[in-house]
Design a protein around this motif. Structure first.
Motif, short mmCIF file in Angstrom:
data_model
loop_
_atom_site.label_atom_id
_atom_site.label_comp_id
_atom_site.label_asym_id
_atom_site.label_seq_id
_atom_site.Cartn_x
_atom_site.Cartn_y
_atom_site.Cartn_z
N TRP A 221 0.83 -1.21 0.00
CA TRP A 221 0.00 0.00 0.00
C TRP A 221 0.86 1.26 0.00
O TRP A 221 0.59 2.22 -0.75
N ALA A 222 1.91 1.26 0.82
CA ALA A 222 2.78 2.44 0.92
C ALA A 222 3.53 2.68 -0.39
O ALA A 222 3.67 3.84 -0.83
N LEU A 223 4.02 1.62 -1.00
CA LEU A 223 4.76 1.77 -2.26
C LEU A 223 3.84 2.31 -3.36
O LEU A 223 4.26 3.16 -4.16
N ASN A 224 2.61 1.85 -3.40
CA ASN A 224 1.66 2.37 -4.38
C ASN A 224 1.33 3.83 -4.10
O ASN A 224 1.13 4.62 -5.03
N SER A 225 1.28 4.18 -2.81
CA SER A 225 0.91 5.54 -2.43
C SER A 225 2.02 6.55 -2.70
O SER A 225 1.75 7.73 -2.98
N THR A 226 3.25 6.10 -2.62
CA THR A 226 4.40 7.02 -2.78
C THR A 226 4.99 7.01 -4.18
O THR A 226 5.87 7.82 -4.48
N GLY A 227 4.53 6.09 -5.02
CA GLY A 227 5.06 6.02 -6.37
C GLY A 227 6.27 5.12 -6.52
O GLY A 227 6.97 5.17 -7.53
N GLY A 228 6.57 4.32 -5.49
CA GLY A 228 7.66 3.36 -5.60
C GLY A 228 8.79 3.61 -4.62
O GLY A 228 8.89 4.67 -3.99
N MET A 229 9.66 2.62 -4.54
CA MET A 229 10.76 2.66 -3.58
C MET A 229 11.75 3.78 -3.90
O MET A 229 12.37 4.35 -2.99
N GLY A 230 11.86 4.11 -5.17
CA GLY A 230 12.80 5.16 -5.55
C GLY A 230 12.47 6.49 -4.91
O GLY A 230 13.37 7.23 -4.47
#
Length: 509
Positions: A221-230
């Protein structure tokens, strides 16, 4: 290495009389004030914990809300992802080394922390650190029981309409809904404690992996919300220079504080290890790797809350409560409840069970001690202060400052002064080589405590309190080594002579 054996003599007093048993440790009867079945050495088929049991146990211990919040607060304080990860990794690597070293004697002799500590503090003097550890265990027990009730409350709020309205009715500082959730948590804790170590081992086998699945869901959920790990790893830090290093070491101290008590009483668990290899491999997989992995999940999820809600939410229970899907909320909160219960039982219930039993072995056992912790944990009313700003940082720092000197003394005593050897039977006798009070350990303990807390009381040295755990361990360990080193040869010789005498002694009834 001397073999450890037991002799059990059974007195037959006629058909209508019950048999009484007198246990011998290395051929000698233990002092009743220092011994009962819960404090007895574990041997044979009862030493049955494999590497998997230790790995699963640590999965349960690792997945706790306090550790998650401490890691998440590093991001809230302004650290970048990489800075926070470095802080977490360093802290847990140090904790792992300390835990591994203090695990060795427990696995070797099959005895818990309250028995092992008698070697360095004396059979009477050991009651002081054991009492302190028991008090901290009861304190933590109440905190985790309250946290688990928060998860229960979220589940019930998502399941029943109007549940939240019960909060308008106040009972002892809690809304009626919160009070009922706490009562439910209390009952489940009591059930697990009642069934003893066997139930704990089976419970930990599946409790740890469950919370990891939920944590992975929050990370996605967090990765989708922030646009990815980068985007997460490229977010810059707002800290620099002295401010960064102060936050870094404060964070390390807080992280060490979450496992400071477990560093002492790890023998309560490793006494069940089949071999030294089992606990080394199991803890190697379950402790540093899982702690760092769990912390990474906390860091990523915290960045996600900053992106979605505009501010960091450090408690995963509150994150779940924000979701509109009741199934996600219920499943996630249930997993957190299981994980918190798992942590509480594996760390605090076990420690308190043995510590309080050691204080009154004639009257208490593991189960009775666990129920005492339950009752006092509720009386401590953690809901009144747990979420007060900065309270937990102060508490974790104080725990680290108190427990660290004891750890330093224990490690020096076993590995340097005693040369990897204890006289097992004398750990259960006031008239043995460990009898009475060891004033040298109290000198080292007092200086360690003073040095660890000095930055808290002298404003000019306030920066030292950022390093309180390290200072406490170091000062106590060095002091104890200096004081005891001249006696080292005599200590080893006396233990060998005393051991030889008791091995030749046969007691009959």
């Amino acid at each position: 290495m001397k073999a450890v054996y037991f002799k059990v003599l059974i007195l037959n007093k006629g058909e209508n009389e019950m048999s009484s048993r007198k246990k011998l440790i290395d051929g000698v009867s233990p002092d009743p004030s220092l011994y009962n079945s819960d404090l007895a050495p574990v041997e044979g088929k009862n030493k049955n914990w494999t590497w998997w049991n230790f790995s699963a146990l640590w999965m349960g211990i690792v997945a706790n809300i306090v550790a998650w919040e401490v890691a998440a607060n590093l991001i809230a304080a302004g650290m970048s992802f990489w800075q926070a990860l470095a802080c977490v990794s360093t802290a847990y690597f140090i904790a792992f080394i300390a835990i591994l070293l203090n695990s060795f004697s427990g696995a070797k002799y099959g005895v818990p922390f309250p028995v092992l500590i008698r070697a360095s503090f004396g059979t009477k003097g050991s009651q002081v650190p054991v009492f302190l550890r028991a008090g901290l265990g009861v304190f933590w027990f109440g905190v985790h029981m309250y946290i688990s009730s928060m998860a229960v409350n979220v589940i019930l709020s998502s399941t029943f309409q109007g549940w939240a309205n019960l909060g308008e009715i106040n009972i002892l500082g809690l809304g009626l809904n919160e009070f009922l959730a706490l009562a439910f948590s209390f009952i489940i804790h009591a059930y697990v404690i009642k069934n003893g170590m066997g139930r704990i081992r089976r419970f930990e086998g599946w409790a740890g992996p469950v919370i990891m699945i939920v944590s992975i869901g929050l990370v996605i959920w967090a990765l989708n919300s922030t646009g990815g790990m980068g985007n997460i790893t490229s977010t810059p830090s707002t800290l620099s220079g002295t401010e960064f290093w102060s936050t870094f070491f404060i964070g390390m101290t807080a992280l060490l504080g979450t496992v400071a008590t477990l560093m002492l009483n790890i023998a309560d668990i490793t006494k069940h290890s089949r071999t030294q290899k089992d606990h080394i491999i199991g803890q190697g997989i379950g402790m540093p790797i899982m702690f760092i992995l769990f912390s990474i999940m906390a860091l990523i999820t915290t960045f996600g809350t900053m992106s979605v809600y505009g501010e960091p939410i450090t408690n995963p229970i509150y994150i779940l409560a924000e979701f509109d899907n009741p199934i996600i909320v219920i499943v996630g909160a249930a997993a957190i409840f299981i994980a918190t219960l798992s942590t509480n039982i594996a760390t605090n219930a076990i420690a308190v069970g043995y510590d309080l039993t050691n204080l009154l072995p004639k009257k208490l056992n593991f189960q009775k001690s666990g129920f005492i912790a339950l009752i006092i944990g509720v009386i401590s009313a953690p809901w009144l202060w747990y979420e007060e700003g900065g309270a937990m940082d102060v508490v974790l720092g104080a725990i680290g400052s108190t427990m660290a000197p004891v750890l330093g003394i224990m490690l020096v005593d076993f590995f340097i002064i005693r040369r990897f050897e204890y006289n097992l039977s004398n750990l259960y006798r006031h008239d043995g080589v460990y009898g009475g009070w060891n004033k040298e350990s109290f000198i080292a303990f007092g200086l360690g405590i003073f040095a660890a807390f000095i930055g808290l009381f002298i404003p000019q040295l306030s920066y030292l309190y950022d390093f309180n755990w390290f200072i406490g361990v170091g000062v106590a360990a060095i002091t104890y080594t200096v004081i005891m080193w001249p006696k080292r040869g005599k200590i080893v010789k006396n233990e060998t002579i005393r051991s030889g005498n008791v091995l030749e002694k046969e007691e009959t009834v």
